[in-house]
Design an enzyme around this catalytic site. Structure first.
Site, PDB file in Angstrom:
ATOM      1  N   GLU A 192       0.828  -1.222   0.000  1.00  0.00           N
ATOM      2  CA  GLU A 192       0.000   0.000   0.000  1.00  0.00           C
ATOM      3  C   GLU A 192       0.858   1.267   0.000  1.00  0.00           C
ATOM      4  O   GLU A 192       0.840   2.064   0.939  1.00  0.00           O
ATOM      5  CB  GLU A 192      -0.935   0.017   1.208  1.00  0.00           C
ATOM      6  N   GLU A 384      -5.550  -8.210  -0.957  1.00  0.00           N
ATOM      7  CA  GLU A 384      -6.225  -8.012   0.333  1.00  0.00           C
ATOM      8  C   GLU A 384      -7.682  -7.681   0.076  1.00  0.00           C
ATOM      9  O   GLU A 384      -7.991  -6.840  -0.779  1.00  0.00           O
ATOM     10  CB  GLU A 384      -5.626  -6.844   1.125  1.00  0.00           C
TER      11      GLU A 384
HETATM   12  C1  BG6 Z   1      -4.421  -2.896   4.928  1.00  0.00           C
HETATM   13  C2  BG6 Z   1      -3.063  -3.315   5.419  1.00  0.00           C
HETATM   14  O1  BG6 Z   1      -4.481  -1.510   4.942  1.00  0.00           O
HETATM   15  O2  BG6 Z   1      -5.536  -3.230   5.666  1.00  0.00           O
HETATM   16  C3  BG6 Z   1      -3.061  -4.460   6.409  1.00  0.00           C
HETATM   17  O3  BG6 Z   1      -2.196  -3.621   4.355  1.00  0.00           O
HETATM   18  C4  BG6 Z   1      -4.232  -4.299   7.350  1.00  0.00           C
HETATM   19  O4  BG6 Z   1      -1.820  -4.463   7.059  1.00  0.00           O
HETATM   20  C5  BG6 Z   1      -5.532  -4.336   6.547  1.00  0.00           C
HETATM   21  O5  BG6 Z   1      -4.273  -5.187   8.410  1.00  0.00           O
HETATM   22  C6  BG6 Z   1      -6.786  -4.261   7.387  1.00  0.00           C
HETATM   23  O6  BG6 Z   1      -6.727  -3.156   8.236  1.00  0.00           O
HETATM   24  P1  BG6 Z   1      -6.967  -3.280   9.796  1.00  0.00           P
HETATM   25  O7  BG6 Z   1      -6.684  -1.960  10.319  1.00  0.00           O
HETATM   26  O8  BG6 Z   1      -8.389  -3.696   9.934  1.00  0.00           O
HETATM   27  O9  BG6 Z   1      -6.031  -4.332  10.294  1.00  0.00           O
END
Ligand code: BG6
Length: 485
Positions: A192, A384
């Protein structure tokens, strides 16, 4: 006439995604040095100000290192993958994973970031992890830098604000490319990359008290990362023939609040600001719309001779991105504010939201895939996506997470549509296949996994792993190559 692709391609890479600092733990074992993530404390909900209390000053770091701060640092402990990777990988294999996205913790390999020699114990740890994955035929997809800059580089150079860091990152990448050249084919340079704009500490290891002119510092630091990414793409191709090296964007498709041209223009601009990063990575040059943005914000990027040529010559092989939500924007003050991953927006009345206020938009994923593919015509990889939710453990230990199944089913169905639209999609790794520490809040109760981990927000629990209902569901999805949802 070319054939319409109905369903997922034969070798579609199904799997899950993680990051070392949220998963591994063992922050001070095996010769590992401290990383920026090890300095992030858990803040209970009632004391939290927004999702991202993640800016850290020199003074705060000194206080933590001197033992004067009485906080918990959950990313130091993760969910103990470091000691339990065999059990966890066996569970991924049971679900039928074809790919596992993970990151190498830079400070396990170069404890201070600028050491003369790499840490052999750190290298051995990832050898073991890759061998274990290989045992089950699971392809690793490795992020070189996922919010875990060695703390030494932050203290010495103010992280990526300094051009000096490029050479250390390149040396680190060269070390792991050489070491794992027969084990890892898929690589991502920076997780990201655009997050630096919202959180310079998270994305770039930049300290809050050394950020006088924020935009100037951030875009200069990003320039360093772009050059580093291109240099490493070049190296990867040289060291590992046939390797696939990608960039990674937190994609936030922007919608206009209304069809008022002012709103449409605003959303166009938001999309440009987000796609700037993939424009540089995939097209190999700064887009012209940024000239105006830089001029109007007094940003002057200092470049060295050769930088432009490096960017142009070493573009990425594929584009990967995280997808959690879309954003709705308005040119005026209209609309009710909503929460989001790093960046909010205004409430979209057509969408539901997660327990954390992130708006759920499966169709937005199809729109995003089409948008990115139209723009770049390069293969895409969703690295993701997922639902952070509170899970309830029943008396018999089961977790009935139908809400997670529904979320994933709807998103996967839209991926299938996008493939039919003509999008070239390499794979899908849902976020956090095993519960892990939240990036934004350092909570454990924000869970994404198919595998439950017995650990709570206060750090109490057995760390035992168990299967949620979604575990069997995802297994069937993979076994049917996305036909049974
Ligand atoms: C993304 C990141 O922004 O979102 C991850 O690359 C992160 O590291 C994921 O865990 C989900 O966000 P969060 O804050 O719910 O863990």
């Amino acid at each position: 006439m070319a054939k319409v692709q109905n369903g997922f391609p034969e070798h579609f890479l199904w799997g899950g995604a993680t990051a070392a600092n949220q998963l591994e733990g063992a922050y001070d074992q095996g010769g590992k040095g401290l990383s920026t993530a090890d300095m992030i404390a858990y803040v209970p909900k009632e004391k939290r100000q927004g999702d991202h209390a993640m800016e850290i000053s020199t003074e705060r770091i000194s206080g933590i290192l001197a033992g004067e701060v009485n906080d918990r640092f959950p990313k130091r402990e993760g969910v103990d993958f470091y000691h339990r990777y065999k059990e966890d990988i066996a569970l991924f294999a049971e679900m039928g994973f074809k790919v596992f996205r993970m990151s190498i913790n830079w400070s396990r390999i170069f404890p201070n970031g600028d050491d003369a020699e790499p840490n052999e114990q750190g290298l051995q740890f990832y050898d073991q992890v890759f061998d274990e994955l290989n045992k089950y035929g699971i392809e690793p997809l490795v992020t070189l830098s996922h919010y875990e800059t060695p703390l030494g580089l932050t203290q010495k150079y103010n992280g990526w604000a300094s051009r000096e860091v490029i050479q250390h990152y390149v040396k680190y990448a060269e070390t792991v490319f050489n070491r794992y050249k027969n084990k890892v084919k898929y690589w991502l340079t920076f997780n990201e990359i655009n997050v630096m704009v919202f959180s310079p500490y998270t994305g770039g290891g930049i300290l809050s008290d050394r950020l006088e002119n924020k935009l100037q510092t951030v875009y200069q630091a990003l320039h360093h990362q772009f050059v580093a990414s291109a240099l490493v793409t070049k190296l990867g191709h040289e060291i590992i023939p046939g390797s696939q090296i990608g960039c990674m964007l937190a994609r936030m498709e922007s919608y206009p609040h209304t069809c008022n041209p002012a709103d449409v223009r605003k959303s166009q601009q938001e999309n440009q600001m987000n796609l700037f990063f993939t424009d540089v990575h995939a097209r190999g040059k700064y887009p012209r719309y940024m000239d105006r943005y830089f001029a109007e914000n007094n940003i002057e990027i200092s470049r060295e001779p050769g930088d432009d040529e490096i960017l142009a010559a070493h573009t990425v092989d594929f584009i990967s991105f995280s997808y959690y939500m879309t954003l709705t924007v308005s040119a005026g003050p209209e609309g009710e504010a909503t929460a989001g991953n790093l960046l909010g927006g205004i409430k979209n009345p057509y969408l539901q939201a997660s327990d954390w206020g992130w708006q759920i938009d499966p169709v937005g994923l199809r729109i995003t895939l089409n948008h990115l593919y139209d723009r770049y015509q390069k293969p895409l990889f969703i690295v993701e996506n997922g639902l952070g939710a509170y899970d309830q453990v029943e008396a018999d230990g089961s977790v009935h997470d139908q809400y997670r199944i529904d979320y994933l089913r709807q998103h996967i169905a839209e991926m299938k549509e996008a493939i039919k639209d003509g999008v070239e999609l390499l794979g899908y790794t849902s976020w956090g296949p095993i519960d892990l520490v939240s990036m934004s809040t350092s909570e454990m109760s924000k869970r994404y996994g198919f595998i439950y981990v017995d650990l709570d927000d206060e750090g109490a629990g057995t760390l035992n792993r168990s299967k949620k209902d979604s575990f069997e569901w995802y297994k069937k999805v993979i076994a049917s190559n996305g036909e049974i949802l």
